[in-house]
Design a protein around this motif. Structure first.
Motif, mmCIF file in Angstrom:
data_model
loop_
_atom_site.group_PDB
_atom_site.id
_atom_site.type_symbol
_atom_site.label_atom_id
_atom_site.label_comp_id
_atom_site.label_asym_id
_atom_site.label_seq_id
_atom_site.Cartn_x
_atom_site.Cartn_y
_atom_site.Cartn_z
ATOM 1 N N VAL A 189 38.245 15.049 46.733
ATOM 2 C CA VAL A 189 39.861 14.878 46.510
ATOM 3 C C VAL A 189 40.232 15.274 47.924
ATOM 4 O O VAL A 189 39.817 16.376 48.461
ATOM 5 C CB VAL A 189 40.256 15.872 45.330
ATOM 6 C CG1 VAL A 189 41.798 15.929 45.221
ATOM 7 C CG2 VAL A 189 39.797 15.381 44.146
ATOM 8 N N LYS A 238 30.021 24.104 33.948
ATOM 9 C CA LYS A 238 31.405 23.199 34.437
ATOM 10 C C LYS A 238 31.380 21.906 33.861
ATOM 11 O O LYS A 238 32.362 21.312 34.129
ATOM 12 C CB LYS A 238 31.024 23.427 35.866
ATOM 13 C CG LYS A 238 31.606 24.694 36.709
ATOM 14 C CD LYS A 238 31.698 24.600 38.128
ATOM 15 C CE LYS A 238 32.758 25.676 38.757
ATOM 16 N NZ LYS A 238 32.885 25.569 40.260
ATOM 17 N N LYS A 273 28.529 19.456 42.190
ATOM 18 C CA LYS A 273 28.678 20.934 41.594
ATOM 19 C C LYS A 273 27.451 21.315 40.806
ATOM 20 O O LYS A 273 26.991 20.579 39.856
ATOM 21 C CB LYS A 273 29.948 21.054 40.807
ATOM 22 C CG LYS A 273 31.168 20.876 41.918
ATOM 23 C CD LYS A 273 32.420 21.496 41.161
ATOM 24 C CE LYS A 273 33.488 21.315 42.173
ATOM 25 N NZ LYS A 273 35.141 21.680 41.313
ATOM 26 N N ASP A 311 32.769 31.507 44.088
ATOM 27 C CA ASP A 311 33.020 31.586 45.371
ATOM 28 C C ASP A 311 32.195 30.532 46.476
ATOM 29 O O ASP A 311 31.915 30.849 47.390
ATOM 30 C CB ASP A 311 32.494 32.782 46.060
ATOM 31 C CG ASP A 311 33.405 34.102 45.487
ATOM 32 O OD1 ASP A 311 34.409 33.733 44.952
ATOM 33 O OD2 ASP A 311 32.962 35.332 45.901
ATOM 34 N N GLY A 312 32.421 29.187 45.859
ATOM 35 C CA GLY A 312 31.952 28.184 46.550
ATOM 36 C C GLY A 312 30.419 27.935 46.686
ATOM 37 O O GLY A 312 30.037 26.865 47.224
ATOM 38 N N GLU A 330 42.891 26.749 38.158
ATOM 39 C CA GLU A 330 43.046 26.321 39.663
ATOM 40 C C GLU A 330 43.375 24.704 39.855
ATOM 41 O O GLU A 330 42.607 24.059 39.065
ATOM 42 C CB GLU A 330 41.584 26.527 40.161
ATOM 43 C CG GLU A 330 41.229 27.990 40.252
ATOM 44 C CD GLU A 330 39.793 28.085 41.023
ATOM 45 O OE1 GLU A 330 39.448 27.430 41.405
ATOM 46 O OE2 GLU A 330 39.291 29.424 40.988
ATOM 47 N N GLU A 334 31.752 15.157 41.488
ATOM 48 C CA GLU A 334 32.933 14.953 41.261
ATOM 49 C C GLU A 334 33.567 14.094 42.417
ATOM 50 O O GLU A 334 33.144 14.046 43.506
ATOM 51 C CB GLU A 334 33.862 16.255 41.429
ATOM 52 C CG GLU A 334 33.910 16.784 40.037
ATOM 53 C CD GLU A 334 34.783 18.087 40.189
ATOM 54 O OE1 GLU A 334 35.350 18.357 41.105
ATOM 55 O OE2 GLU A 334 34.494 18.969 39.016
ATOM 56 N N GLU A 335 34.451 13.222 42.384
ATOM 57 C CA GLU A 335 35.288 12.608 43.322
ATOM 58 C C GLU A 335 35.565 13.522 44.143
ATOM 59 O O GLU A 335 36.197 14.848 43.982
ATOM 60 C CB GLU A 335 36.501 12.002 42.866
ATOM 61 C CG GLU A 335 37.782 11.603 43.463
ATOM 62 C CD GLU A 335 38.943 11.543 42.562
ATOM 63 O OE1 GLU A 335 39.124 11.916 41.542
ATOM 64 O OE2 GLU A 335 40.296 11.196 43.304
ATOM 65 N N GLU A 369 46.059 23.802 47.342
ATOM 66 C CA GLU A 369 45.177 24.379 46.091
ATOM 67 C C GLU A 369 46.274 25.428 45.787
ATOM 68 O O GLU A 369 46.777 26.059 46.342
ATOM 69 C CB GLU A 369 43.974 25.112 46.514
ATOM 70 C CG GLU A 369 43.062 24.056 47.160
ATOM 71 C CD GLU A 369 41.521 24.297 46.888
ATOM 72 O OE1 GLU A 369 41.017 25.141 45.768
ATOM 73 O OE2 GLU A 369 40.703 24.302 47.856
ATOM 74 N N ASN A 398 41.149 21.982 38.596
ATOM 75 C CA ASN A 398 39.785 22.143 39.255
ATOM 76 C C ASN A 398 39.131 22.838 38.109
ATOM 77 O O ASN A 398 38.053 22.285 37.636
ATOM 78 C CB ASN A 398 40.013 22.795 40.745
ATOM 79 C CG ASN A 398 38.470 23.155 41.283
ATOM 80 O OD1 ASN A 398 37.561 22.299 40.947
ATOM 81 N ND2 ASN A 398 38.482 24.130 41.879
ATOM 82 N N GLU A 399 39.376 24.141 37.870
ATOM 83 C CA GLU A 399 38.558 24.883 36.857
ATOM 84 C C GLU A 399 39.419 25.773 36.277
ATOM 85 O O GLU A 399 40.578 26.312 37.116
ATOM 86 C CB GLU A 399 37.441 25.533 37.739
ATOM 87 C CG GLU A 399 37.756 26.380 38.696
ATOM 88 C CD GLU A 399 36.274 26.962 39.341
ATOM 89 O OE1 GLU A 399 35.486 27.180 38.407
ATOM 90 O OE2 GLU A 399 36.346 27.747 40.276
HETATM 91 N N1 LIG Z 1 36.201 17.534 43.760
HETATM 92 C C1 LIG Z 1 36.661 18.226 45.001
HETATM 93 N N2 LIG Z 1 37.148 17.727 45.919
HETATM 94 C C2 LIG Z 1 37.344 18.375 46.991
HETATM 95 N N3 LIG Z 1 37.321 19.939 47.069
HETATM 96 C C3 LIG Z 1 36.802 20.490 46.204
HETATM 97 C C4 LIG Z 1 36.285 19.789 44.791
HETATM 98 N N4 LIG Z 1 35.984 20.643 43.950
HETATM 99 C C5 LIG Z 1 36.027 21.759 44.640
HETATM 100 N N5 LIG Z 1 36.215 21.772 45.977
HETATM 101 C C6 LIG Z 1 36.577 22.814 46.918
HETATM 102 O O1 LIG Z 1 35.635 23.894 46.875
HETATM 103 C C7 LIG Z 1 36.114 25.051 46.299
HETATM 104 C C8 LIG Z 1 35.127 25.644 45.388
HETATM 105 O O2 LIG Z 1 35.021 24.893 44.321
HETATM 106 P P1 LIG Z 1 35.177 25.400 42.568
HETATM 107 O O3 LIG Z 1 34.833 24.306 41.661
HETATM 108 O O4 LIG Z 1 36.298 26.168 42.557
HETATM 109 O O5 LIG Z 1 34.147 26.392 42.543
HETATM 110 P P2 LIG Z 1 34.041 28.199 42.636
HETATM 111 O O6 LIG Z 1 33.646 28.207 41.333
HETATM 112 O O7 LIG Z 1 32.878 28.466 43.796
HETATM 113 O O8 LIG Z 1 35.328 28.471 42.976
HETATM 114 C C9 LIG Z 1 37.461 24.886 45.840
HETATM 115 O O9 LIG Z 1 38.424 25.761 45.713
HETATM 116 C C10 LIG Z 1 37.718 23.544 46.662
HETATM 117 O O10 LIG Z 1 38.165 24.238 47.928
#
Ligand SMILES: Nc1ncnc2c1ncn2[C@@H]1O[C@H](COP(=O)(O)OP(=O)(O)O)[C@@H](O)[C@H]1O
Ligand SMILES: [Mg+2]
Length: 407
Positions: free
Chosen positions: A197, A105, A164, A171-172, A269, A194-195, A202, A281-282
């Motif tokens: 956010v 990531k 992260k 799935d979080g 995302e 990461e900041e 979403e 996001n990703e």
């Molecule tokens: N930098 C961020 N700031 C705020 N919320 C975040 C951030 N990164 C992730 N999240 C929250 O966490 C969830 C899962 O993160 P993500 O990086 O998408 O991981 P996964 O691979 O498990 O989907 C996101 O959908 C969001 O709700």
């Protein structure tokens, strides 16, 4: 072996492979699925299953011998095998480099940042004893040595922040929030910061790219996360956003998919922040949970679109037929052989499209199926989808007795 049908090998045999198999049958594409689990979800819609691990170099290369094209439905496959297959002249879509960029990531973040794609501010967080990790002009490098030093390092980045895991989270599971004033780094293993956010909404934007970069993009879908399970609970179309935000989301998603050069479906995302920024996001370089509602609600569904893209066929229309809401059906109760309670009740609700994934074992938090409802307006579709999802409860069959009455 001579054959007339296009032969497609897919690495991974979960629900995405299963639904890809339905689309493949429509186009008379013969699907071979490689997955270690006997009778995996995709086995039901594929011509055959090779029972092997997608990280097994020799097995993956051997399975590709008869394939015209190789694709994936999970990201953690042997990229060395993909390289070997590509060297032999069989296209792998997406390719090894795309998957290697996505696997880590932090590399993904860096790649997007280098391409000018907007994202959260980020910085490397090195493990105890290791040097500073890869450089990250996108943010500050944070050297963490565990305990108070880690806390100090995180504080230097700025708290609150999100930690992260670089590898293997889904799935979080690889995401944790570091609160202000903390000196604890919650997740162990290579990670970065990461900041945190402030998320308004979403979004997910699905971008299909063909072999020469031709692109079609679906309108933004809104994702509602389950706050406890941290996975997608519902996906809604249309997203409740302004036309200018929708246009920005499309632009940013296409830029992100091009930055990794993803061929096939790319699910991007996005975060719409409370101060109006659209951030990536990703990316998942494959069909995605957020695109399931395209099966009923779009002119071309994401699985057929993925096939068209990887086979070099014309990309289909991404026009939506109307509002739709998808809800995931998540395992609850105990772990064990899968039982769906209340299925008949849900199917009796008009316009409920149920998709069960055929997973032999149900586990709390596991995605066991989904359903989609299309209606003339989103509010109605949302209420109807919620009612249908409430009717179904999927459990390991052990806890029949704790099942609430479904009349
Ligand atoms: N930098 C961020 N700031 C705020 N919320 C975040 C951030 N990164 C992730 N999240 C929250 O966490 C969830 C899962 O993160 P993500 O990086 O998408 O991981 P996964 O691979 O498990 O989907 C996101 O959908 C969001 O709700
Ligand atoms: Mg995610």
């Amino acid at each position: 072996m001579a054959h007339n049908r296009t032969q497609l090998l897919i690495l991974g045999g979960g629900q995405l492979g299963r639904m890809l198999g339905v689309a493949a049958a429509r186009l008379d594409v013969e699907l071979t699925v490689l997955d270690p689990t006997p009778d995996c979800p995709a086995a039901a819609t594929a011509a055959r299953q090779v029972a092997a691990s997608f990280t097994d170099f020799d097995a993956v290369v051997a399975a590709a011998a008869d394939a015209d094209v190789v694709t994936v439905e999970i990201e953690h496959v042997s990229t060395a095998a993909l390289r070997e297959i590509a060297r032999g002249g069989t296209p792998t879509r997406p390719g090894a480099l795309v998957l290697e960029t996505i696997h880590d990531k932090l590399t993904q973040r860096q790649t997007l940042h280098d391409a000018g794609v907007p994202g959260p501010r980020f910085g490397a967080l090195s493990e105890a004893g290791s040097p500073g990790g890869p450089g990250s002009p996108g943010g500050k490098n944070v050297a963490a040595a565990g305990g108070g030093a880690a806390g100090a390092a995180a504080a230097a980045f700025g708290l609150p922040a999100v930690q992260k895991l670089r590898f293997g989270g889904y799935d979080g599971r690889g995401v944790a929030v570091l609160d202000r004033g903390t000196d604890v780094i919650p997740l162990s293993g290579p990670s970065y910061l990461e900041e945190l956010v402030d998320i308004e909404t979403e979004l997910s934007v699905l971008v299909a790219r063909g072999p020469s970069g031709e692109t079609t993009t679906y309108p933004p879908f809104e994702m509602e996360m389950d706050p406890e399970l941290n996975l997608v609970q519902a996906v809604l179309y249309p997203a409740a956003i302004s036309p200018s935000v929708a246009a920005e989301a499309k632009r940013v998603a296409e830029q992100a998919a091009a930055a990794i050069d993803g061929i096939g479906m790319n699910a991007v995302e996005l975060f719409l922040t409370t101060d109006g920024r659209v951030l990536v996001n990703e990316i998942a370089p494959r069909p995605h949970n957020s695109g399931h509602l395209t099966i009923e609600a779009a002119e071309t569904d994401q699985f057929e679109q993925h096939l068209r893209a990887i086979l070099g066929l014309p990309l289909g229309s991404t026009r939506m037929r109307g509002p739709a809401v998808m809800r995931n059906l998540i395992g609850s109760g105990t772990e064990g052989p899968t039982t769906h309670h209340g299925l008949a009740e849900a199917l009796a609700l008009e316009g409920t499209h149920v998709h069960l994934y055929g997973k032999r074992a149900s586990r709390p938090g596991r995605k066991m199926g989904h359903l989609t409802v299309c209606r003339a307006d989103r509010t109605e579709a949302r209420a109807a989808a919620a009612a249908a999802a409430r009717a179904i409860r999927t459990t390991g069959s052990g806890d029949m007795m704790s099942e609430r009455s479904t009349k």
